[in-house]
Design an enzyme around this catalytic site. Sequence first.
Site, PDB file in Angstrom:
ATOM      1  N   SER A 297      28.079  37.546  40.707  1.00  0.00           N
ATOM      2  CA  SER A 297      26.917  37.046  41.793  1.00  0.00           C
ATOM      3  C   SER A 297      27.410  37.605  42.972  1.00  0.00           C
ATOM      4  CB  SER A 297      26.781  35.523  41.564  1.00  0.00           C
ATOM      5  OG  SER A 297      26.261  35.475  40.252  1.00  0.00           O
TER       6      SER A 297
ATOM      7  N   SER B 122      26.415  38.152  29.795  1.00  0.00           N
ATOM      8  CA  SER B 122      26.216  39.031  28.730  1.00  0.00           C
ATOM      9  C   SER B 122      27.453  39.537  27.890  1.00  0.00           C
ATOM     10  CB  SER B 122      25.606  40.367  29.074  1.00  0.00           C
ATOM     11  OG  SER B 122      26.058  40.785  30.619  1.00  0.00           O
TER      12      SER B 122
ATOM     13  N   GLY C 149      33.153  37.204  39.586  1.00  0.00           N
ATOM     14  CA  GLY C 149      32.695  37.541  40.723  1.00  0.00           C
ATOM     15  C   GLY C 149      31.450  38.297  40.572  1.00  0.00           C
TER      16      GLY C 149
HETATM   17  P1  ADP Z   1      30.161  34.959  38.381  1.00  0.00           P
HETATM   18  O1  ADP Z   1      28.736  35.102  39.082  1.00  0.00           O
HETATM   19  O2  ADP Z   1      30.589  36.019  37.737  1.00  0.00           O
HETATM   20  O3  ADP Z   1      30.170  33.607  37.494  1.00  0.00           O
HETATM   21  P2  ADP Z   1      30.634  33.942  41.156  1.00  0.00           P
HETATM   22  O4  ADP Z   1      30.350  35.229  41.718  1.00  0.00           O
HETATM   23  O5  ADP Z   1      29.517  33.025  40.877  1.00  0.00           O
HETATM   24  O6  ADP Z   1      31.041  34.547  39.594  1.00  0.00           O
HETATM   25  O7  ADP Z   1      32.030  33.415  41.561  1.00  0.00           O
HETATM   26  C1  ADP Z   1      33.108  34.171  41.838  1.00  0.00           C
HETATM   27  C2  ADP Z   1      34.002  33.230  42.671  1.00  0.00           C
HETATM   28  O8  ADP Z   1      35.275  34.318  42.871  1.00  0.00           O
HETATM   29  C3  ADP Z   1      33.318  33.193  44.096  1.00  0.00           C
HETATM   30  O9  ADP Z   1      33.844  31.771  44.505  1.00  0.00           O
HETATM   31  C4  ADP Z   1      34.033  34.107  44.931  1.00  0.00           C
HETATM   32  O10 ADP Z   1      34.074  33.631  46.266  1.00  0.00           O
HETATM   33  C5  ADP Z   1      35.463  33.947  44.364  1.00  0.00           C
HETATM   34  N1  ADP Z   1      36.210  35.502  44.477  1.00  0.00           N
HETATM   35  C6  ADP Z   1      37.414  35.799  44.943  1.00  0.00           C
HETATM   36  N2  ADP Z   1      37.683  36.997  45.133  1.00  0.00           N
HETATM   37  C7  ADP Z   1      36.667  37.721  44.650  1.00  0.00           C
HETATM   38  C8  ADP Z   1      36.178  39.048  44.549  1.00  0.00           C
HETATM   39  N3  ADP Z   1      37.270  39.784  44.894  1.00  0.00           N
HETATM   40  N4  ADP Z   1      35.006  39.348  44.317  1.00  0.00           N
HETATM   41  C9  ADP Z   1      34.103  38.489  43.897  1.00  0.00           C
HETATM   42  N5  ADP Z   1      34.336  37.212  44.071  1.00  0.00           N
HETATM   43  C10 ADP Z   1      35.522  36.683  44.292  1.00  0.00           C
END
Ligand code: ADP
Length: 210
Positions: A43, A110, A41
């Site tokens: 990004s 990272s 999460g």
């Molecule tokens: P990363 O950048 O760590 O690879 P992303 O933000 O691209 O992760 O993806 C995280 C996924 O998890 C998204 O589809 C987002 O909608 C989902 N998600 C579910 N719950 C949360 C939360 N509490 N915080 C952030 N993302 C979440």
Amino acid sequence: MTAPKATNITWHAGELDRAARARAHGHGGATLWLTGLSGSGKSTLARRVERRLLERGVFAYVLDGDNIRHGLCADLGFSPEDRHENIRRVGEVAKLFTDAGAIVLTAFVSPYRADRDAVRALFDRARDGEGALPFVEVHVAADLATCEGRDPKGLYAKARRGELRDFTGIDAPYEAPSAAELTIDTGSEDVDASAARVIAWLEARGHLSS
Ligand code: ADP
């Protein structure tokens, strides 16, 4: 720190110092370094915090892993050496933005503690005589099962099928921070609650006022 190849170069101090830039923006710079597994999460949280900060007039900017790999780091892959160079470059860019007075949110897996510590050391180093710049490590913590269950880009499925190599959490390591300033458990908290907590943390430490 990587020593410069060139020898005939001199550090040039500007007419303005950091305090002057902070007065102009209404706040100083800081980098929030988000680290965590793919799909944890980073990004999503970074972009929500960026939006909330912009809404209140704070100069905030996200440096996002995939986006940076389209440009500045387009020549790099996912070997340990390339990951190291990726983080080194991003660390330097984040430092420049922070010096400029932005609240920077970086969203990169990272995975290596040494690489993150090297960026922290870069921020701690007072090359220009103006002292350390704020570096805040944020562990975006969701366990592997949660991240794999989300699999927003289908990458875990690919890695499990053997179509993707060196994937963090599957066949490449993730070294969790041992002393992160903030830990956000996205498995148990929604993104708005997490964003509010990050912003409250910044506010409590005076990062959002000059
Ligand atoms: P990363 O950048 O760590 O690879 P992303 O933000 O691209 O992760 O993806 C995280 C996924 O998890 C998204 O589809 C987002 O909608 C989902 N998600 C579910 N719950 C949360 C939360 N509490 N915080 C952030 N993302 C979440």
